[in-house]
Design an enzyme around this catalytic site. Structure first.
Site, mmCIF file in Angstrom:
data_model
loop_
_atom_site.group_PDB
_atom_site.id
_atom_site.type_symbol
_atom_site.label_atom_id
_atom_site.label_comp_id
_atom_site.label_asym_id
_atom_site.label_seq_id
_atom_site.Cartn_x
_atom_site.Cartn_y
_atom_site.Cartn_z
ATOM 1 N N ARG A 1 0.824 -1.223 0.000
ATOM 2 C CA ARG A 1 0.000 0.000 0.000
ATOM 3 C C ARG A 1 0.851 1.263 0.000
ATOM 4 N NH1 ARG A 1 -4.936 -1.892 3.980
ATOM 5 N NH2 ARG A 1 -6.272 -2.581 2.269
ATOM 6 N N LYS B 1 -18.990 -15.169 4.618
ATOM 7 C CA LYS B 1 -20.372 -14.854 4.957
ATOM 8 C C LYS B 1 -21.186 -14.296 3.806
ATOM 9 C CE LYS B 1 -19.739 -13.376 9.747
ATOM 10 N NZ LYS B 1 -19.699 -12.009 10.327
ATOM 11 N N GLY C 1 -9.114 -8.272 0.555
ATOM 12 C CA GLY C 1 -7.846 -8.523 1.247
ATOM 13 C C GLY C 1 -7.429 -9.983 1.185
ATOM 14 N N GLY D 1 -13.645 -3.667 0.577
ATOM 15 C CA GLY D 1 -14.991 -3.134 0.784
ATOM 16 C C GLY D 1 -15.340 -2.079 -0.249
HETATM 17 P P1 ADP Z 1 -11.962 -10.941 1.108
HETATM 18 O O1 ADP Z 1 -11.056 -10.485 2.249
HETATM 19 O O2 ADP Z 1 -11.166 -11.276 -0.121
HETATM 20 O O3 ADP Z 1 -13.094 -9.994 0.861
HETATM 21 P P2 ADP Z 1 -13.563 -12.567 2.843
HETATM 22 O O4 ADP Z 1 -12.981 -11.849 4.020
HETATM 23 O O5 ADP Z 1 -14.954 -12.299 2.493
HETATM 24 O O6 ADP Z 1 -12.626 -12.321 1.562
HETATM 25 O O7 ADP Z 1 -13.460 -14.142 3.059
HETATM 26 C C1 ADP Z 1 -12.255 -14.778 3.376
HETATM 27 C C2 ADP Z 1 -12.425 -15.802 4.446
HETATM 28 O O8 ADP Z 1 -13.418 -16.763 4.103
HETATM 29 C C3 ADP Z 1 -11.144 -16.573 4.668
HETATM 30 O O9 ADP Z 1 -10.687 -16.362 5.987
HETATM 31 C C4 ADP Z 1 -11.542 -18.030 4.421
HETATM 32 O O10 ADP Z 1 -10.940 -18.936 5.323
HETATM 33 C C5 ADP Z 1 -13.035 -17.985 4.661
HETATM 34 N N1 ADP Z 1 -13.697 -19.134 4.024
HETATM 35 C C6 ADP Z 1 -13.766 -19.430 2.710
HETATM 36 N N2 ADP Z 1 -14.399 -20.608 2.518
HETATM 37 C C7 ADP Z 1 -14.760 -21.050 3.739
HETATM 38 C C8 ADP Z 1 -15.448 -22.210 4.205
HETATM 39 N N3 ADP Z 1 -15.898 -23.133 3.349
HETATM 40 N N4 ADP Z 1 -15.633 -22.342 5.548
HETATM 41 C C9 ADP Z 1 -15.170 -21.410 6.406
HETATM 42 N N5 ADP Z 1 -14.534 -20.295 6.023
HETATM 43 C C10 ADP Z 1 -14.319 -20.108 4.704
HETATM 44 MG MG MG Z 2 -11.374 -10.521 4.403
#
Ligand code: ADP
Ligand code: MG
Length: 410
Positions: A51, A214, A367, A390
């Site tokens: 960053r 989620k 992230g 976000g």
């Molecule tokens: P980003 O940071 O790219 O926006 P998120 O924060 O929404 O992504 O999601 C990432 C998290 O989702 C990771 O910590 C990963 O372990 C979790 N994750 C992905 N698939 C599963 C699963 N099947 N069960 C539990 N956690 C999961």
């Molecule tokens: Mg995340």
């Protein structure tokens, strides 16, 4: 959706002020220096400095034009008061190395306090000053006009290069932009232009890959993408809430039962609109999340009790790869499994390879998604890796970003 709702009429630095007019001017720059810190031999130091590097083009350009720079950023989540663990000195040190110039910094109680004001007033022409963590001041997250007035008094111009913070209306991102002639920096401009290609008549088919933990985090974006995308691929734990909605059994997988109704509505809406919504037909499951545990593949809607769906399965990878093969535009946010723990990174890695090899316009944001992508070493084969998780989701969702909207006002 109108142009303005995607924040596309923001002002760029070039259109705000000429190089010659920058000479001798004071410029306040909102940067995103919210970087990971780690324990080093001399105390806390910056870990991944992506960053900081990303802000260098704007900073160098302003410095070369003869401006005096004041940089402000948040770092971590201090609760509106000074906390030594979140002081900006490790960032000042790394920035100084990368910039090859001295970076003035003084530990204070916040970027708009009396001590900080004196330190700002003493800045020599052409110098670079890094202000204290903006979240040391409780007024930052309240978008407080009085705090913004102090910050505005430091400078002749305001430049926002913190795309990752643009979805927040804070004093350093929103209120201050309304008080000074303001523009987007080069990083912000590049982000907005890259993301606009997803929302303004994308080349079709436009395929979206959504994963992560989620459904609730991504509900807004899924609903809005139903009217933009040709296909939405869903992986990660999110998929199990959808399976639940379809009446499947998902064992101990991470689900949000309260959202099953919403998921059902999304499935119906996708069908109505002719948008393909692809769920993983199978999942790699285990009885706990740990490296080297026994794994089994089950249909995603028939996971036995005691088993957790932790990654998309081989049939899912095949189905998703086939859908992606024809895509002309791809947006990906969220890992498809628990990528932090092998072997549950396999699905994410396989899809990363497919996306990297496509003859399509590809964007990855988020992230954890970037961490997963970087682990594969394929980030250079993606057209745009967004620095804002976000913020990129909200942009694609069609929500106006307050930090960008404020740049349109002046
Ligand atoms: P980003 O940071 O790219 O926006 P998120 O924060 O929404 O992504 O999601 C990432 C998290 O989702 C990771 O910590 C990963 O372990 C979790 N994750 C992905 N698939 C599963 C699963 N099947 N069960 C539990 N956690 C999961
Ligand atoms: Mg995340």
């Amino acid at each position: 959706m109108t142009e303005a709702s995607h924040g596309s009429s923001f002002r760029t630095l070039e259109s705000l002020v000429t190089e010659e007019d920058l000479k001798g001017k004071r410029v306040l720059i909102r940067v995103d220096f919210n970087v990971p810190l780690e324990e080093g031999p001399g105390g806390l130091q910056v870990g991944d400095d992506t960053r900081i590097r990303a802000a260098l083009p704007t900073l160098k350009r302003l410095l070369n034009a003869g401006a005096t720079l004041f940089l402000v950023s948040h770092l971590g989540r201090p609760k509106g008061a000074p906390e030594d663990a979140y002081r900006m000195d490790p960032v000042a040190a790394r920035l100084s190395q990368l910039l090859g110039a001295e970076v003035r910094y003084q530990a204070t109680d916040g970027p708009a306090g009396a001590q900080q004001q004196r330190f700002v007033a003493a800045a020599p022409a052409g110098s670079v000053t890094l202000l204290e963590n903006s979240r040391f001041d409780s007024r930052e997250t309240k978008n407080d006009p009085a705090m913004a007035r102090v910050l505005a008094s430091y400078a002749d111009y305001y430049v926002n290069d913190a795309f990752g913070a643009a979805h927040r209306a804070h004093a350093t991102t929103e209120a201050v932009a309304r008080l000074l002639p303001s523009a987007a920096g080069q990083l912000m401009t590049a982000e907005l232009q890259a993301l606009k290609r997803l929302t303004d008549q994308p080349d079709r088919p436009f395929v979206v890959v959504l994963g992560g933990a989620k459904v609730s985090d991504k509900l807004g974006v899924i609903e809005s993408l139903l009217s933009q995308a040709d296909a939405i691929i869903i992986g990660g734990a999110m998929a199990y809430t959808f399976e639940l909605a379809k009446g499947g059994s998902v064992g101990g997988s991470l689900v949000e039962p309260d959202l099953a109704d919403t998921a059902e509505r999304i499935l119906a809406s996708a069908e109505e609109r002719g948008v393909k919504l692809l769920l993983p037909p199978d999942s790699v499951c285990a009885q706990s999340i740990a490296a080297g545990v026994e794994t089994r593949v089950f249909p995603s809607g028939a996971i036995p009790d005691g088993w957790l769906g932790l990654d998309v399965g081989p049939r899912a990878v095949e189905l998703f790869s086939r859908e992606l093969a024809g895509a002309r535009t791809v947006f990906w946010n969220g890992p498809l499994g628990v990528f932090e723990t092998a072997p549950f990174d396999a699905g994410t890695t396989a899809i990363a390879k497919v996306v990297a090899g496509l003859d399509a316009y590809t964007v990855v944001g988020g992230g954890d998604s970037i961490a997963a992508l970087t682990a594969t070493g394929l980030q250079d084969q993606i057209d745009h890796v967004s620095t804002g998780g976000g913020a990129s989701l909200e942009f694609v969702e069609g929500v106006a970003l307050p930090g960008v909207t404020a740049l349109e006002a002046n």
